[in-house]
Design an enzyme around this catalytic site. Structure first.
Site, mmCIF file in Angstrom:
data_model
loop_
_atom_site.group_PDB
_atom_site.id
_atom_site.type_symbol
_atom_site.label_atom_id
_atom_site.label_comp_id
_atom_site.label_asym_id
_atom_site.label_seq_id
_atom_site.Cartn_x
_atom_site.Cartn_y
_atom_site.Cartn_z
ATOM 1 N N SER A 65 0.367 -1.495 0.158
ATOM 2 C CA SER A 65 -0.133 -0.143 0.048
ATOM 3 C C SER A 65 0.365 1.079 -0.039
ATOM 4 O O SER A 65 1.908 1.749 -0.776
ATOM 5 C CB SER A 65 -0.729 0.132 0.919
ATOM 6 N N THR A 504 -0.720 -1.290 12.681
ATOM 7 C CA THR A 504 0.405 -1.686 11.717
ATOM 8 C C THR A 504 1.576 -1.732 11.735
ATOM 9 O O THR A 504 2.606 -0.877 10.986
ATOM 10 C CB THR A 504 -0.508 -1.141 10.702
HETATM 11 P P1 NG1 Z 1 -2.840 1.660 12.510
HETATM 12 O O1 NG1 Z 1 -1.678 2.044 12.643
HETATM 13 O O2 NG1 Z 1 -3.488 1.109 13.366
HETATM 14 O O3 NG1 Z 1 -3.235 3.394 13.336
HETATM 15 C C1 NG1 Z 1 -3.590 2.636 10.090
HETATM 16 C C2 NG1 Z 1 -4.524 3.330 9.282
HETATM 17 C C3 NG1 Z 1 -5.862 2.755 9.293
HETATM 18 C C4 NG1 Z 1 -5.829 1.610 8.097
HETATM 19 C C5 NG1 Z 1 -4.606 0.759 8.516
HETATM 20 C C6 NG1 Z 1 -4.077 -0.366 7.958
HETATM 21 C C7 NG1 Z 1 -5.046 6.084 10.558
HETATM 22 C C8 NG1 Z 1 -4.590 6.490 11.788
HETATM 23 N N1 NG1 Z 1 -5.164 4.527 10.638
HETATM 24 O O4 NG1 Z 1 -4.032 1.928 11.000
HETATM 25 O O5 NG1 Z 1 -6.513 3.913 9.338
HETATM 26 O O6 NG1 Z 1 -5.664 2.352 6.845
HETATM 27 O O7 NG1 Z 1 -3.354 2.146 8.469
HETATM 28 O O8 NG1 Z 1 -3.675 0.081 6.659
HETATM 29 O O9 NG1 Z 1 -4.398 5.988 9.908
HETATM 30 ZN ZN ZN Z 2 -3.804 1.375 0.142
#
Ligand code: NG1
Ligand code: ZN
Length: 532
Positions: A65, A504
């Site tokens: 991504s 993540t």
């Molecule tokens: P995490 O790292 O759990 O905050 C991020 C994005 C999510 C989602 C995931 C999956 C923010 C604050 N968090 O999650 O919205 O897209 O990655 O890719 O943007």
């Molecule tokens: Zn993506």
């Protein structure tokens, strides 16, 4: 056939000793160097999942991504184009961490017993990948796992993530009442462009939309789609489409860059009146933006897209005379407070708040007739329930205006990717609405003004001690911390702040918003200090 000897003997050893793999919100994701061993296991897991579901086709997408080019990742796609069922995630994790044949076989046995899988059922898996240089090697490792598991694997090549979700759904619904489309890349382009043409019929084309493709797979795919689009209904200018030069993917561009830095990519010169948007590296997210006459940058993020879609569809079902269809919106705690206020108070649509992660939003959105879901970062889509689809399909127009509204609604159900957030499809949805209304970005933006907000990443020694409740808006652990945050927040007008561990990244995220920029920054800083 499922060959346990081959599975054991062909195992790919862990690249790095002591590395712990986790199937999280985004599947497996990390530096690409440690992922070959995981791909092998994912091949086996996909085969098992297909067998469990009577040979339905399972998808495997290789991408990381918006993450840097040296990273990669992999996730499984269930038969209807949705994310892998959550209960399987722990087994995915177990398989990935098995580092010798025996441990792997016993992890497999556990899954087979748990889900009562008949190993004689043939397995079908399709896979695709983004533009990352590590993909060809990872594809080979995946194929090695599929082969050992005796699965029929089909390589769909370079694709955006949402295209793979589309293909999985098309294949599994082919020949049924519920057929989703032609299971080819061309079928995808034809479906979207035909729906767009119907949705904007009779309306003048808007000015050019500049599309930053993050130097990723969205660029060649959007270029391809445009071959199917009449140039008198949409004008697109593609920027950041260098997928050939190493190191360019997501570098100083793309949706995540724009959302995080609240500015346009340096590679784009943007002046008042220009309409721009940015995809992320696998084209499942999109944000729009423009600058005002005085040069102020304005972001139209996932919350703004949700608001636009909600008002448009709500009014269309009224015009169509089928307002028994109810529209609802699903957000996460990261949605701007002004957007929630606008949806609930001005539009009077029901809004639910769920935990971060698309699977949570998707499942909640399925509870509405029309469920609009978007993460603030630009990942989202609109789901139409089977009943709503049927109502739209069988609606009988009494006036020409009703007829047009029904045709437009019906076009939207084709235009919007029902499986997952899709930058290309979402872009066309927004353009269809704006064209239909003849709205500029400024007019779209007028619905409400975002509260100033700040997202801070805090690296802590152990992020797992941060436990939340209430859709991640409150901490239950460490004990007492939430009370301290609450008493800080109370000191700011329109203040709101929450803390949660990232799913993540190895960090804790602090979000804050308040009436002014200065108050917001101050609040974010003070909460971050509490956490640290
Ligand atoms: P995490 O790292 O759990 O905050 C991020 C994005 C999510 C989602 C995931 C999956 C923010 C604050 N968090 O999650 O919205 O897209 O990655 O890719 O943007
Ligand atoms: Zn993506």
């Amino acid at each position: 056939s499922f060959d346990t000897v081959a599975i054991k003997n062909n195992i790919i050893a862990h690249e790095k000793q002591g590395f712990v793999y986790t199937y999280g919100t985004a599947g497996f994701r990390s530096n690409a160097e440690v992922l070959g061993s995981v791909m092998y296991k994912v091949g086996i897991l996909a085969a098992l999942r297909s067998k469990k579901l009577n040979g339905s086709t399972i998808g495997v997408m290789i991408t990381a991504s918006h993450n840097p080019e040296e990273d990669n990742g992999v996730k499984l796609v269930d038969p209807r184009g949705e994310m892998l069922e959550q209960s399987w995630e722990v087994y995915a994790t177990k398989l990935a961490n098995a580092n010798d044949g025996e441990t792997l076989l016993s992890a497999i046995d556990e899954i087979v017993a748990q889900y009562k899988i008949d190993l004689d059922i043939p397995a079908n898996v399709i896979y695709a990948y983004d533009t990352r240089p590590s993909c060809p090697h990872l594809v080979k490792c995946l194929e090695q796992g599929l082969e050992a598991a005796g699965a029929k694997g089909t390589n769909f090549g370079l694709k955006t993530t949402p295209m793979l979700h589309y293909l999985v759904r098309c294949i599994n619904t082919a020949g049924t009442n519920d057929a989703y489309g032609e299971p080819t890349e061309e079928g995808y382009y034809k479906k979207l462009t035909a729906a767009f043409a119907t949705a904007v019929k009779g309306k003048p084309r808007l000015s050019t939309l500049h599309v930053d493709c993050a130097n990723g797979v969205g660029a060649p795919k959007l270029r391809e789609l445009l071959k199917f689009m009449a140039s008198d209904i949409l004008s697109v200018d593609i920027v950041n489409e260098d997928t050939a030069t190493l190191g360019q993917l997501n570098k100083n561009c793309g949706a995540d860059y724009v959302k995080t830095n609240q500015r346009a990519p340096p590679s784009i010169t943007i002046t008042a009146g220009d309409r721009c948007c940015s995809y992320d590296g696998d084209a499942d997210r999109i944000v729009f933006y423009y600058v005002t006459e005085d040069g102020t940058f304005r972001l139209l993020d996932g919350d703004k897209i949700a608001g636009l879609a909600a008002i448009f569809i709500t009014e269309l079902v009224q015009e169509a005379g089928i307002d028994s269809i109810k529209v609802g919106v699903v957000q996460t705690a990261y949605a701007n407070g002004s957007s929630t206020n606008y949806l609930t108070k001005v539009l009077s649509v029901p809004v639910s708040c769920v935990s971060t992660g698309v699977k949570h939003l998707h499942h909640e959105a399925e509870k509405y007739d029309v469920g609009v879901y978007f993460e603030a970062n630009g990942h989202g889509t609109v789901l139409f329930s089977p009943d709503a689809l049927n109502t739209i399909k069988t609606a009988e127009a009494k006036t020409p205006a009703q007829k047009q509204a029904i045709a437009q609604l019906s076009a939207l159900t084709e235009l919007i990717n029902q499986t997952v957030g899709d930058a290309i499809s979402d872009m066309l949805l927004v353009e269809a609405i704006l064209t239909s209304r003849q709205w500029s970005f400024e007019e779209w933006d007028q619905a409400y003004t975002d509260l100033p907000n700040r997202l801070v990443k805090v690296v802590v020694s152990d992020r797992h001690i941060f436990k939340t409740t209430n859709a991640e808006r409150q901490l239950v652990e460490p004990a007492g911390l939430q009370a301290e945050i609450d008493s800080l927040v109370a000191k700011y007008s329109n203040g709101r702040s929450f803390v949660r561990a990232s799913g993540t990244e190895d960090a804790v995220r602090v979000y804050a918003e308040a009436a002014t920029r200065a108050e917001t920054d101050d609040l974010a800083f003070k909460v971050a200090q509490l956490v640290y």
